[in-house]
Design an enzyme around this catalytic site. Sequence first.
Site, short mmCIF file in Angstrom:
data_model
loop_
_atom_site.label_atom_id
_atom_site.label_comp_id
_atom_site.label_asym_id
_atom_site.label_seq_id
_atom_site.Cartn_x
_atom_site.Cartn_y
_atom_site.Cartn_z
N TYR B 300 42.55 -26.09 46.43
CA TYR B 300 41.84 -25.71 47.66
C TYR B 300 40.48 -26.41 47.70
O TYR B 300 39.57 -26.12 46.92
CB TYR B 300 41.64 -24.19 47.70
CG TYR B 300 41.27 -23.68 49.06
CD1 TYR B 300 42.26 -23.44 50.02
CD2 TYR B 300 39.95 -23.44 49.41
CE1 TYR B 300 41.93 -22.97 51.28
CE2 TYR B 300 39.62 -22.98 50.67
CZ TYR B 300 40.61 -22.74 51.60
OH TYR B 300 40.28 -22.29 52.85
N TYR B 350 42.46 -29.07 57.68
CA TYR B 350 42.11 -27.75 57.16
C TYR B 350 42.91 -26.70 57.92
O TYR B 350 42.44 -26.12 58.89
CB TYR B 350 40.60 -27.51 57.32
CG TYR B 350 40.11 -26.25 56.64
CD1 TYR B 350 40.27 -26.06 55.28
CD2 TYR B 350 39.46 -25.25 57.35
CE1 TYR B 350 39.83 -24.91 54.64
CE2 TYR B 350 38.99 -24.10 56.73
CZ TYR B 350 39.17 -23.94 55.38
OH TYR B 350 38.71 -22.79 54.76
#
Lengths: 147, 396
Positions: B300, B350
């Site tokens: 992440y 994203y």
Amino acid sequence: MTMTSYLPDLGPITAPQLPDHFAFWDYCAKRELRFQCCSACGQWRHPPAPVCPHCGSAAVEWKLAPSRAELFSYTVVHHASTPALRGHVPYNIAIVAFPDLVDIRIVSNVLDVPPQELRIGMPLQLVWQEQAPGRVLPLFVRAKATA
Amino acid sequence: MSSASPVRESQRACIVGIGETRYTKRGEQADRGEWALACEAALNATRDAGLDPRNIEGLASYSGDTSLPWLMQHALGIQHLRFASMVWGGGGSGACGSLAHAVAAVESGQAANVLVFRSIVQRPGSRYGEAGGFSEVPQIDLLAPFGMLMPASMMAPSFMRYMHEYGIRTEHLAEVALAFRDNAQRNPRAVMHGLPLSINQYMAARMIAEPLRLYDCCQENDGACALLVTTAERARDLPGKPVRVLSAQQGGNPGWGSATMGSHTMPAAEYGWGNGEQLSNDLYAAAGVSPSEVDFAQIYDHFTPAVLMSLENFGLCGRGEGGDFVAAGKIRRGGSMPLNTAGGLLSEAYIHGLNLVAEAVRQLRGESTSQVPGARVGLVTAGIGSTPISAALLAA
Ligand SMILES: [Zn+2]
């Protein structure tokens, strides 16, 4: 002498929502930095919470923060998150620790220190600044050497 | 590798389909809206799996997705809805948590086919650098008066402390941004495809919140991603190659409830180190694998320092070694631990991290645009620096 605050009032977003936080800000308005301390086991805690994470007691005393403080970490913000901050960048945000307390820190600002002179571990001293009527912030300045 | 789970092999969860929409810059798909994108990704995932969308039995999402279960049931014609779950967590820290819920649902028999999805269309006033999005954070009064108003400034002090404690330098952060952007050059889905990044561009970019420059921060995008989860038994009847979920979990270390959204009072020893250690231990134990068995990872990457912390938290290198690890070229294509092979959140899109899971599935099927030869086990992480975060271990 006219005082301008370090950062401008940002309106409703800064208002406490959790009842547990009300007392913290009420003490700040009286220029007292106080943290919750468990009446049952004596452990300090922050942010304010309804129950002691160490023993589960809800009994609490609000104790004055120790005077010894230091810069635990920081950032210098260059991006203005809201139009009100445009004239204020770059500004610093400080994470201030209290060497006499374990893992109690507050988010604050350090006044009168250029960004390139900020150092993790530097000793700090509490000052108060009114940001808006009734909203008095605990801020910090560089502590004088061996005060 | 052996399974540590008590679940029967035939009931073990697999990802049998992935679906995505086009990924674009923020606002470019605003005319369609999040529901339409969620449905498109869902239909692509069911088509990929070879399943009729009406046979979806469960829905799982996170981070306040607006495509509510009744909207999805209506649009997809779901006939037998038996499970619906929303995982807590700001940003994408619930990406693997929603997968964990889907796994729990299929392995416990609560639902046979569960769709995991996340759809984002970014609206004016909800920019990640703007103050507007945080009025619902209950501890915001301890942050906002001091100008701590955006994710970058909330997390920057932890990154600053991390760099201070372990000698991490700007060049190490740059290597993460450059490596992921390089991967995006081979991935036509990536928003940054065709836009290579040089070290000079990286260094010259504006500072956001020290130590974070522009290219240390993830993008803002529109798009949706979906996964179809079912049991190994059902997967045998489907045309594709299932990817096994060895474990998927949520977690957070003690004291992190007062972290970046509170007053930064997490334990001093790990203030500058993320929040993944306990979750990592649980994750590997449940999967029955060790970090040395991981062939690649999708980490992440909301911010570049979070990638270094995650490498350390999830055992892919030692504590404090993240900087040296990336400087040695290990996270690049051909390196010993290729990361974010589609470009990651920094350079693909994203989509709150769910696209990292989709890329892990592609790797394990042998379909990545930056394929890791012989990839058998992949790690996916979701969030670091808040609580709870989540992660998953997947296997071919
Ligand atoms: Zn107590």
